[in-house]
Structure formats: C-alpha cells, structure tokens
Scaffold this motif. Sequence first.
Motif, short mmCIF file in Angstrom:
data_model
loop_
_atom_site.label_atom_id
_atom_site.label_comp_id
_atom_site.label_asym_id
_atom_site.label_seq_id
_atom_site.Cartn_x
_atom_site.Cartn_y
_atom_site.Cartn_z
N LEU A 93 0.85 -1.20 0.00
CA LEU A 93 0.00 0.00 0.00
C LEU A 93 0.88 1.25 0.00
O LEU A 93 1.19 1.83 1.05
CB LEU A 93 -0.94 0.01 1.21
N ASP A 94 1.27 1.65 -1.21
CA ASP A 94 2.07 2.87 -1.33
C ASP A 94 1.19 4.07 -1.03
O ASP A 94 0.11 4.20 -1.55
CB ASP A 94 2.63 2.98 -2.75
N GLY A 95 1.69 4.96 -0.14
CA GLY A 95 0.89 6.13 0.22
C GLY A 95 -0.13 5.83 1.31
O GLY A 95 -1.14 6.52 1.43
N SER A 96 0.15 4.81 2.13
CA SER A 96 -0.86 4.41 3.14
C SER A 96 -1.12 5.50 4.18
O SER A 96 -2.17 5.49 4.83
CB SER A 96 -0.43 3.11 3.82
N THR A 97 -0.22 6.48 4.28
CA THR A 97 -0.53 7.59 5.19
C THR A 97 -1.71 8.40 4.66
O THR A 97 -2.27 9.23 5.36
CB THR A 97 0.69 8.53 5.34
N VAL A 218 7.25 16.41 -14.04
CA VAL A 218 8.36 15.84 -13.30
C VAL A 218 7.95 15.57 -11.85
O VAL A 218 7.28 16.41 -11.24
CB VAL A 218 9.59 16.79 -13.35
N PHE A 219 8.31 14.38 -11.36
CA PHE A 219 8.10 14.01 -9.95
C PHE A 219 9.47 13.76 -9.34
O PHE A 219 10.35 13.17 -9.97
CB PHE A 219 7.27 12.74 -9.80
N ALA A 220 9.63 14.19 -8.08
CA ALA A 220 10.89 13.93 -7.38
C ALA A 220 10.64 13.71 -5.90
O ALA A 220 9.86 14.44 -5.31
CB ALA A 220 11.85 15.11 -7.56
N TYR A 221 11.24 12.68 -5.35
CA TYR A 221 11.43 12.57 -3.91
C TYR A 221 12.94 12.62 -3.76
O TYR A 221 13.62 11.62 -3.86
CB TYR A 221 10.84 11.33 -3.27
N PRO A 222 13.47 13.85 -3.58
CA PRO A 222 14.91 14.06 -3.73
C PRO A 222 15.74 13.64 -2.54
O PRO A 222 15.21 13.35 -1.46
CB PRO A 222 14.98 15.58 -3.92
N LEU A 232 12.48 6.96 -0.58
CA LEU A 232 11.85 5.84 -1.28
C LEU A 232 12.78 4.64 -1.43
O LEU A 232 13.99 4.79 -1.57
CB LEU A 232 11.32 6.32 -2.64
N ARG A 233 12.20 3.44 -1.40
CA ARG A 233 12.97 2.19 -1.44
C ARG A 233 13.31 1.82 -2.87
O ARG A 233 12.42 1.74 -3.72
CB ARG A 233 12.18 1.04 -0.78
N GLN A 234 14.58 1.52 -3.10
CA GLN A 234 15.08 1.23 -4.45
C GLN A 234 14.34 0.04 -5.08
O GLN A 234 13.83 0.13 -6.20
CB GLN A 234 16.58 0.95 -4.37
N PHE A 236 11.52 -1.64 -4.08
CA PHE A 236 10.05 -1.68 -4.05
C PHE A 236 9.40 -0.49 -4.75
O PHE A 236 8.25 -0.57 -5.18
CB PHE A 236 9.56 -1.72 -2.60
N GLU A 237 10.13 0.65 -4.82
CA GLU A 237 9.53 1.89 -5.36
C GLU A 237 10.36 2.48 -6.51
O GLU A 237 9.84 2.75 -7.59
CB GLU A 237 9.36 2.92 -4.24
N GLY A 238 11.67 2.63 -6.32
CA GLY A 238 12.52 3.26 -7.35
C GLY A 238 12.52 2.50 -8.67
O GLY A 238 12.26 3.08 -9.73
P1 FBP Z 1 4.89 4.21 1.82
O1 FBP Z 1 5.19 3.24 0.74
O2 FBP Z 1 5.26 3.71 3.17
O3 FBP Z 1 3.54 4.75 1.74
O4 FBP Z 1 5.88 5.49 1.63
C1 FBP Z 1 6.09 6.06 0.47
C2 FBP Z 1 5.40 7.41 0.31
O5 FBP Z 1 4.16 7.43 0.94
C3 FBP Z 1 5.27 7.75 -1.16
O6 FBP Z 1 4.16 7.19 -1.75
C4 FBP Z 1 5.21 9.26 -1.14
O7 FBP Z 1 5.73 9.82 -2.32
C5 FBP Z 1 6.05 9.63 0.06
O8 FBP Z 1 6.19 8.45 0.85
C6 FBP Z 1 5.40 10.71 0.87
O9 FBP Z 1 6.36 11.13 1.80
P2 FBP Z 1 6.14 12.46 2.63
O10 FBP Z 1 5.06 12.14 3.61
O11 FBP Z 1 7.46 12.73 3.23
O12 FBP Z 1 5.72 13.53 1.66
#
Ligand code: FBP
Length: 289
Positions: A93-97, A218-222, A232-234, A236-238
């Motif tokens: 669940l990417d983005g579960s927060t 463009v998207f970045a988690y720098p 981000l995890r290489q 599972f995500e990268g």
């Molecule tokens: P999860 O896979 O644990 O959800 O973490 C990844 C993530 O939620 C990404 O989907 C998102 O781009 C990033 O973390 C959000 O991070 P932040 O809360 O620092 O903006």
Amino acid sequence: MTDVSSREDDVVDAVVETLCAAAPSIRAGLPGRRVYEEGTNPSGERQMEADTYADELLLKRLRPLDGVGEYASEERPDVIDVGEGVSVALDPLDGSTNLKPNNVMGTLYSVYDEPLPTGGENLLAAGYILYGPVTTLVAARDGVVSEYILESGVKRPLREELTLPDDPAIFSFGGRVNRWFDEFEAFASETERTEGMKLRYGGSMIGDVNQILHYGGVFAYPAQTDAPKGKLRQQFEGFPIGYIIECAGGRSSDGETSLLSGTPEGIHDRVPVYIGNDSLVESLEARLD
Ligand code: FBP
C-alpha cells in the motif's frame, strides 16, 4: 531491458491477474484498518493495519502460483522463498498515510528474473493498482505501458501503449523544502516559475506519478540534507516507477543516471527518485552534476 521467455511471460500474466483479483478484497478491507499498529516496518515507519493486511493477503494469493520463487515486501524484513521461479517485490500500500485523510494510494509491484535483492536491469515487468475514485491498473512490460480500469478485479483496457505527453504540465516534489540541497531547490524554483507548469503533490508516489503519466511533467522525492538517499525504497519503489516511466518514453534518474542501472545491497535500501519528461530530468541531472 530483460528478454522474457514465454514461460516467464505466463508467470508475469498470472502475477498481474492475481494482484487484480485481490484488489476488491484489499479495497473492502480498508475502512476497518485505518489505525496504526504497534511497531514499525523495516524502514522504521509506522505501519497501518491496512499495510500488514494487504501484505499478508497478497503473500497468501501469490505463494501458490507456479513459477514464483520469491516474495518480498516493504512491510517485512526478509525475502520469503515460495518455490522456483521469478521474484516478486511489492509495496502493498504505497501512500498508506493517505488512508486516514481518504486520499489515493495503491499497490506497487515489480517482477524480476533474479533472486532479491537484485538490480533494475533484471526487471521483467512492473506496475501499480491505484485506489482512487475508481480502481485502475497501470502495467508495464516489454517496453510498453497500458492502463486498465478494474471492475470486480477484472481489467478492461483504457489506454494501450501510453506515452508521456510531450508538453509537460505538472511538477510534484516531495520531502522537506528546508532539507533540499541547493541545486535541487534551484531546479524546483525554476520549474515552479515555468509557464504552463502546475503543482500537484498528494503524498502517494503512485498517485503523483499517475498525474505525470496523464499530463506530463516531473516528480521527485529528492536527496535530503539529512537523508542523502532520500526516502523511497530502491527495490520496491525506485525500480518499478523508473521502469514504468522509461517504458512510457520518459526518463528516470537517481540524480546521476537511470534508476534502472542501480543494484541495492539490501532489500530496503533507499534511493533519490527523479522521473518525468526527458528534457526536465536531463536538466535536473545537469543541475545536480
Ligand atoms: P509508503 O510506501 O510507506 O507509503 O511510503 C512512500 C510514500 O508514501 C510515497 O508514496 C510518497 O511519495 C512519500 O512516501 C510521501 O512522503 P512524505 O510524507 O514525506 O511527503
């Protein structure tokens, strides 16, 4: 990109069909699991009940599949041996927060023809199931990306052979602005002031990247000053996001080179993630150089 044998092709089909078939159960299981559990995941982040629920359900569904040899997930410390064959890596669940504030999130998958951890060059396929107003699947393999709508776990084609629009319209930058390196901040500031570019950041990488796939940008988690490898995890995500964007004619980068040229030492290693239209990522790399 890896040559896929017909046997591996069939297994990738079975993995994707299994993930799609599980989507209704995952979506139905979310309402009652919007609370944090005790403890953290291997990356030290708090886990939602929904994170472990999705992880356990997907392992249970993928384990019996013939031709799947390994299962790994962002939510569990080790790779699980489940037989002979390809390796499946999941961010269940990417983005579960985003679950509590009821925003988009989804399941991100990648399939490799080598034991894990392994490099991006060993990817056979990658994609994500997005739980938004509707449920969709974006699937990439053999250099082609297709989008489907999922209804009761069954996929119906929406767009075949999709590519990033030529005219980028979106920027989406994660992390803490006061922890950005100066070079990235300069790029971000220039991009924000570029005519026609708009901000879209929703806190779920696959939700934000899906905006880029539809509108370009463009998207970045720098890299951060307190986290040079980013968040981000290489594995599972990268890798899966880099693969999808490159199959859609875009560019991915870890700041220096394609995300797919990397090889993690550990299954939970992190990597800075930069993806989008070729021209934007190229100018970003030039700034970070
Ligand atoms: P999860 O896979 O644990 O959800 O973490 C990844 C993530 O939620 C990404 O989907 C998102 O781009 C990033 O973390 C959000 O991070 P932040 O809360 O620092 O903006």
